[in-house]
Design a protein around this motif. Sequence first.
Motif, mmCIF file in Angstrom:
data_model
loop_
_atom_site.group_PDB
_atom_site.id
_atom_site.type_symbol
_atom_site.label_atom_id
_atom_site.label_comp_id
_atom_site.label_asym_id
_atom_site.label_seq_id
_atom_site.Cartn_x
_atom_site.Cartn_y
_atom_site.Cartn_z
ATOM 1 N N MET A 164 4.274 -11.398 0.052
ATOM 2 C CA MET A 164 5.363 -10.252 0.810
ATOM 3 C C MET A 164 4.326 -10.186 1.626
ATOM 4 S SD MET A 164 7.657 -7.281 -0.147
ATOM 5 C CE MET A 164 8.496 -5.962 0.630
ATOM 6 N N ILE A 165 5.122 -9.728 3.511
ATOM 7 C CA ILE A 165 5.037 -9.316 3.940
ATOM 8 C C ILE A 165 5.764 -8.084 4.786
ATOM 9 C CG2 ILE A 165 4.328 -10.280 7.153
ATOM 10 C CD1 ILE A 165 4.867 -13.098 5.331
ATOM 11 N N PHE A 166 4.225 -6.982 4.770
ATOM 12 C CA PHE A 166 4.750 -5.575 5.489
ATOM 13 C C PHE A 166 4.920 -5.603 7.174
ATOM 14 C CE2 PHE A 166 2.656 -6.665 1.348
ATOM 15 C CZ PHE A 166 3.015 -5.623 0.761
ATOM 16 N N GLN A 167 5.375 -4.826 7.028
ATOM 17 C CA GLN A 167 5.189 -3.653 8.015
ATOM 18 C C GLN A 167 4.009 -3.684 8.768
ATOM 19 O OE1 GLN A 167 7.843 -0.532 9.066
ATOM 20 N NE2 GLN A 167 7.311 -0.510 10.766
ATOM 21 N N LYS A 168 3.607 -2.882 7.319
ATOM 22 C CA LYS A 168 2.087 -2.421 8.200
ATOM 23 C C LYS A 168 0.475 -3.054 7.741
ATOM 24 C CE LYS A 168 3.030 2.463 8.036
ATOM 25 N NZ LYS A 168 3.110 4.029 7.135
ATOM 26 N N ILE A 169 1.373 -4.495 7.740
ATOM 27 C CA ILE A 169 0.458 -5.694 7.593
ATOM 28 C C ILE A 169 -0.815 -5.187 6.619
ATOM 29 C CG2 ILE A 169 -1.030 -7.089 8.917
ATOM 30 C CD1 ILE A 169 -0.228 -6.251 11.903
ATOM 31 N N HIS A 170 -1.062 -4.832 6.026
ATOM 32 C CA HIS A 170 -2.115 -4.684 4.708
ATOM 33 C C HIS A 170 -3.069 -4.954 4.829
ATOM 34 C CE1 HIS A 170 0.534 -1.154 3.991
ATOM 35 N NE2 HIS A 170 1.228 -1.140 2.857
ATOM 36 N N LEU A 171 -3.989 -5.878 5.661
ATOM 37 C CA LEU A 171 -4.498 -6.563 5.864
ATOM 38 C C LEU A 171 -5.965 -5.242 5.785
ATOM 39 C CD1 LEU A 171 -3.925 -8.713 8.540
ATOM 40 C CD2 LEU A 171 -4.259 -9.855 5.996
ATOM 41 N N VAL A 172 -7.409 -6.131 5.125
ATOM 42 C CA VAL A 172 -8.654 -4.859 4.787
ATOM 43 C C VAL A 172 -9.006 -5.482 6.842
ATOM 44 C CG1 VAL A 172 -10.455 -4.859 4.187
ATOM 45 C CG2 VAL A 172 -8.593 -5.588 2.801
#
Lengths: 273, 254
Positions: free
Chosen positions: B86-94
Amino acid sequence: MSEETIVRGQLPVRPKQPLRWITTAAGVAAVVVLHALAIQGTGFEPGLLVDGWKGMASFVADAFPPDLSWEKTIRPGLDATLVTLWIGLLGTTFSVPFALLLAILAARTTTPHHLAYQASRAVLSFFRAVPDIVFALIFVTAVGLGPFAGVLALICHNTGVMGKLWAESMEECDSGPQEALRTAGANRIQQVANATLPMVVPQFVGLLLYRFDVNVRSSLVLGLVGAGGIGLLINQSIKSFRFDAMVTDILIVLVLIIAVDQLSAWVRRRLAA
Amino acid sequence: MDPALLSVRGLRKSFGNRPVLNNVGFDVRAGELVAFLGANGSGKSTTLRCVMGIAQPDAGVVAVDGDDLAKLPWRQLQEARRRTAMIFQKIHLVPRRTALDNVCAGALARIPTGRSLSPLFFPRSIQLEALDCLDRVGLADRAFERVGRLSGGQQQRVAVARALCQRADVVLADEPVSALDPHAADQVMALLHHLAHVEKLAVAAVLHQPDLALRHADRCIGLLHGTMAFDLPSSDVGPVHLDALYAPDRVAAA
């Protein structure tokens, strides 16, 4: 509300909240009553202070000028201050593993199970509720008077406080990266190690430095009950009426506290950048 | 034609007694980029979340490569989940970690827990694979840059690389370009198109920009109040279809 027409250049009538002034008045009354009870309960009487000014004046007169003899006061003062600093340092750093483990168990976003959450919250509350000075008195019975008892006391109390602060900063941090790793098939330990913890490192270090600051000051007080350090020296000065030496000790403490404060402010600035 | 890698049938879901999905069904084949279009609240994101298992559907079948996820034993379910990323709008990387470490995190399911406690212990083979994934999104030269210092478009491409490092062959993107400027959005969409057409992944993306959908996607699925409004090749989607999707909300708001 929607039927009311908005006229350009004219503020619509604010909707009325009829009970608002009653709740405000009740709140003010409650605060006044609480203060009246507190003044009674603490024997708060400014008149006593005015009448007793002579006692304070003679105390201050005895204390100044401070005793600045190197051999008799300053050197022992510096040595003892160093011990105070060491107690604060070990009390902070040695509580890190316990605080970290309990914080992970006690944060809703990272806890493995509801029961672990409740249990670790209870443990943290216990360590937080028991004052460090009580822990010190307990440990003195086991390891005797001295700095070691102070270190053990701070480890216990600081585990409770820092564990709770850390747990809360993990709950507040953005859980998006954790969710992303979960959908990628990472297990819970992997999620915590690779998303939650790296996200909260700045907050963790900031809180750690804050606790170091507090613990150095606490270790001073622990000295008063026999945990060594500058607190012990201040206590001895007072008991032997050497108020001028006490003032010197307090000045040394002041320098130490300012130095610790500056250090932690500097590190936090670097982290924020 | 390639068989469907992801196939969804009769998906239903309600929040309380408000139905949000009603009999949603579609296929995504390997080598295909499918766009989901629809007004806010039409159920696009919920559909993706049900497919990912982040939300639980009330009814319906989600099958990856022909296997019904609801009927798989746990270990095979994990394997099927690994295949969908899944790839998220808010990107959700650290943000504090490097691009390479973030991409490695996509492979955590293949790293023993003990070696995943810190990026220092990540196996060398995984790091090499992550570097290769970064190369595929055109960011190999930024591998040791902290993600927080990359632009939004670059961050989203790192997130795509993380999905690649998961070795997913189904990629679901929930509004992947909503937070990006038009140029970066176009770049990310071109990347998703490349993954579908060149690397033969099955890609589905929720989009709020019909023009991007029509330009990059092979097929567009329109959702209206939780039901399928259309499922057409992009070349067949016209203003009539789009007006039907977005107009009802405007009428209601007026």
